[in-house]
Design an enzyme around this catalytic site. Structure first.
Site, PDB file in Angstrom:
ATOM      1  N   GLY A 168      52.104  70.406  17.429  1.00  0.00           N
ATOM      2  CA  GLY A 168      52.430  71.814  17.690  1.00  0.00           C
ATOM      3  C   GLY A 168      53.824  72.138  17.190  1.00  0.00           C
ATOM      4  N   ARG A 202      47.396  69.452  12.679  1.00  0.00           N
ATOM      5  CA  ARG A 202      46.827  68.272  13.336  1.00  0.00           C
ATOM      6  C   ARG A 202      45.861  67.681  12.317  1.00  0.00           C
ATOM      7  NH1 ARG A 202      49.002  68.874  18.605  1.00  0.00           N
ATOM      8  NH2 ARG A 202      49.223  71.065  19.136  1.00  0.00           N
ATOM      9  N   ASP A 224      54.318  62.785  20.860  1.00  0.00           N
ATOM     10  CA  ASP A 224      53.791  61.413  20.997  1.00  0.00           C
ATOM     11  C   ASP A 224      52.737  61.056  19.957  1.00  0.00           C
ATOM     12  OD1 ASP A 224      55.232  60.405  23.067  1.00  0.00           O
ATOM     13  OD2 ASP A 224      53.833  61.057  24.630  1.00  0.00           O
ATOM     14  N   THR A 249      58.819  69.072  20.556  1.00  0.00           N
ATOM     15  CA  THR A 249      57.698  69.644  21.300  1.00  0.00           C
ATOM     16  C   THR A 249      58.234  70.508  22.435  1.00  0.00           C
ATOM     17  OG1 THR A 249      55.854  69.158  22.814  1.00  0.00           O
ATOM     18  CG2 THR A 249      57.479  67.425  22.572  1.00  0.00           C
ATOM     19  N   ASP A 288      56.799  70.889  25.093  1.00  0.00           N
ATOM     20  CA  ASP A 288      56.234  70.399  26.360  1.00  0.00           C
ATOM     21  C   ASP A 288      57.172  69.487  27.161  1.00  0.00           C
ATOM     22  OD1 ASP A 288      54.002  71.722  25.440  1.00  0.00           O
ATOM     23  OD2 ASP A 288      52.957  69.918  24.783  1.00  0.00           O
ATOM     24  N   ASP A 334      57.381  66.368  27.146  1.00  0.00           N
ATOM     25  CA  ASP A 334      56.535  65.343  27.766  1.00  0.00           C
ATOM     26  C   ASP A 334      56.719  63.955  27.145  1.00  0.00           C
ATOM     27  OD1 ASP A 334      55.449  66.004  25.345  1.00  0.00           O
ATOM     28  OD2 ASP A 334      53.382  66.122  26.043  1.00  0.00           O
ATOM     29  N   ARG A 349      50.507  72.015  27.850  1.00  0.00           N
ATOM     30  CA  ARG A 349      49.341  71.118  27.794  1.00  0.00           C
ATOM     31  C   ARG A 349      49.212  70.375  29.133  1.00  0.00           C
ATOM     32  NH1 ARG A 349      47.453  68.807  22.244  1.00  0.00           N
ATOM     33  NH2 ARG A 349      49.152  67.340  22.276  1.00  0.00           N
TER      34      ARG A 349
HETATM   35  P1  ATP Z   1      52.467  68.162  20.578  1.00  0.00           P
HETATM   36  O1  ATP Z   1      53.157  67.534  21.747  1.00  0.00           O
HETATM   37  O2  ATP Z   1      53.150  69.370  20.101  1.00  0.00           O
HETATM   38  O3  ATP Z   1      51.012  68.353  20.766  1.00  0.00           O
HETATM   39  P2  ATP Z   1      51.889  65.741  19.095  1.00  0.00           P
HETATM   40  O4  ATP Z   1      52.598  65.083  17.976  1.00  0.00           O
HETATM   41  O5  ATP Z   1      51.730  64.930  20.351  1.00  0.00           O
HETATM   42  O6  ATP Z   1      52.643  67.107  19.334  1.00  0.00           O
HETATM   43  P3  ATP Z   1      49.079  65.455  18.400  1.00  0.00           P
HETATM   44  O7  ATP Z   1      48.082  66.476  18.032  1.00  0.00           O
HETATM   45  O8  ATP Z   1      48.785  64.551  19.533  1.00  0.00           O
HETATM   46  O9  ATP Z   1      50.453  66.255  18.610  1.00  0.00           O
HETATM   47  O10 ATP Z   1      49.374  64.538  17.126  1.00  0.00           O
HETATM   48  C1  ATP Z   1      49.728  65.110  15.884  1.00  0.00           C
HETATM   49  C2  ATP Z   1      49.055  64.355  14.769  1.00  0.00           C
HETATM   50  O11 ATP Z   1      49.517  62.992  14.772  1.00  0.00           O
HETATM   51  C3  ATP Z   1      47.547  64.224  14.899  1.00  0.00           C
HETATM   52  O12 ATP Z   1      46.880  65.370  14.424  1.00  0.00           O
HETATM   53  C4  ATP Z   1      47.269  63.021  14.011  1.00  0.00           C
HETATM   54  O13 ATP Z   1      47.302  63.371  12.671  1.00  0.00           O
HETATM   55  C5  ATP Z   1      48.487  62.142  14.326  1.00  0.00           C
HETATM   56  N1  ATP Z   1      48.122  61.154  15.367  1.00  0.00           N
HETATM   57  C6  ATP Z   1      47.934  61.390  16.670  1.00  0.00           C
HETATM   58  N2  ATP Z   1      47.569  60.262  17.322  1.00  0.00           N
HETATM   59  C7  ATP Z   1      47.492  59.296  16.367  1.00  0.00           C
HETATM   60  C8  ATP Z   1      47.151  57.920  16.386  1.00  0.00           C
HETATM   61  N3  ATP Z   1      46.822  57.304  17.507  1.00  0.00           N
HETATM   62  N4  ATP Z   1      47.199  57.250  15.221  1.00  0.00           N
HETATM   63  C9  ATP Z   1      47.544  57.856  14.064  1.00  0.00           C
HETATM   64  N5  ATP Z   1      47.870  59.161  13.986  1.00  0.00           N
HETATM   65  C10 ATP Z   1      47.860  59.878  15.116  1.00  0.00           C
END
Ligand code: ATP
Length: 325
Positions: A16, A77, A108, A130, A132, A134, A176
């Site tokens: 995000g 994503r 994360d 982020t 969040d 979190d 979230r």
């Molecule tokens: P936010 O907190 O804003 O949601 P985030 O980085 O946690 O941010 P996610 O959608 O969980 O958001 O992850 C972003 C992207 O990172 C995913 O769309 C994917 O491409 C990659 N990703 C997430 N988990 C994994 C994983 N276990 N292994 C490899 N790539 C990952």
């Protein structure tokens, strides 16, 4: 891969978007260029990496961006990055473009992607971006400060009209599965109730009784801050109105919390973290995430950071409840 000489770095934003991401990109670009590196920007997160949406960035490309919300590199994503094939392909593309070090700005999930790339020989450093808040290894994540202030101002406005009409207002904030935005707004806006996904201690019957008691005592409004992780605000409003007879409205603040010009705090922390990420890469470090803890900028191993679980501080939640008396 410690010790690898870094000549070209890449930077991407993933997950995000969050206000302040541009300040972090700018800091990565200018620190990198200032220290003699070539800097490449990758559009649309890991999806853009897999699609080879890679551009060279100059100092001027990030001019006039520190004050802008969103991310100039855009974000996405990407399901394919979760697969081993996707990760191999992403690492091969980094090699093809000479990207020896990659800065990943996100949450994360994005760090998990960076961890996989580090295992495949691309040096990576994550920056917590982020709204969040979190991520446990850091007390600060880029975007939270702007988002919580945006939500706070919106809630103040809802409260004004709630008082005029003697309404109950349920205001849903983002986050979230994490309740930090809700907790902070609950305290900052003096809400009567804060519903957090981490604390399943609320009973709608008790809230209804509390609203009725408040009305008997002449209170002119009743503000409930509901975290996104609980949701159901519209139905909750219907049930409360039916049970109390008090006009009840749900307001879902939504995506406006992700946008807007970043606060001073978001700009400054993002700038320092962006510079630090480049310095870590220059030191030959990999699989690290930058954080802010106990008044210091720090870095952690991504494996360690991903193993940590953030909890809502019970004392802060208790205070929020006490102050709502
Ligand atoms: P936010 O907190 O804003 O949601 P985030 O980085 O946690 O941010 P996610 O959608 O969980 O958001 O992850 C972003 C992207 O990172 C995913 O769309 C994917 O491409 C990659 N990703 C997430 N988990 C994994 C994983 N276990 N292994 C490899 N790539 C990952």
């Amino acid at each position: 891969m410690a010790g690898k000489v870094i000549r070209t770095i890449g930077v991407l934003t993933s997950g995000g978007d969050a206000p302040g991401m541009n300040a972090a990109i700018r800091a990565v670009v200018r620190t990198g260029l200032g220290k003699g590196l070539k800097v490449r920007g990758i559009r649309k997160g890991y999806q853009g990496l897999l699609n080879e949406e890679i551009i060279d960035l100059s100092a001027r490309d990030v001019s006039d961006t520190i004050q802008r919300g969103g991310t100039i590199l855009q974000t996405a994503r990407c399901e394919e990055m979760r697969t081993e094939d996707g990760q191999q392909k992403a690492a091969a593309i980094c090699k093809k473009y000479g990207i020896d070090g990659l800065v990943v700005i996100g949450g994360d999930g994005s760090f998990a992607g960076a961890q996989r790339l580090a295992n495949l020989g691309v040096n990576t450093v994550g920056i917590p971006g982020t709204i969040d808040l979190d991520i446990d290894c850091t007390e600060y994540t880029i975007g939270f400060d702007t988002a919580v202030n945006t939500a706070m101002e919106a809630i103040d406005k809802v409260r004004d009209t709630s008082t005029s009409h003697e309404r109950c207002s349920i205001i849903e904030v983002m986050g979230r599965d994490a309740g930090y935005l809700a907790l902070w707004c609950g305290i900052a806006n003096g809400a009567e109730r804060i519903l957090l996904p981490e604390e399943h201690d609320y009973d709608e019957k008790i809230i209804i009784e509390d609203i009725q008691e408040n009305r008997r005592r002449g209170k002119k409004n009743y503000i409930i801050i509901n975290a996104e992780g609980i949701g159901d605000s519209i139905n909750m409003a219907k049930r409360i109105e039916e049970a109390t007879g008090m006009e009840t409205r749900a307001t879902i603040i939504g995506h406006m919390q992700r946008g807007g010009s970043p606060t001073c705090k978001d700009r400054v922390y993002a700038s320092i973290m962006g510079a630090m990420a480049v310095d870590l890469l220059l030191e030959g470090k990999s699989n690290r995430v930058v954080g802010y803890r106990h008044g210091q900028y720090v870095d952690f191993d991504i494996d360690e950071a991903l193993g940590m679980k953030k909890v809502i501080p019970p004392y802060q939640y208790d205070i929020a409840k006490l102050l709502a008396l």
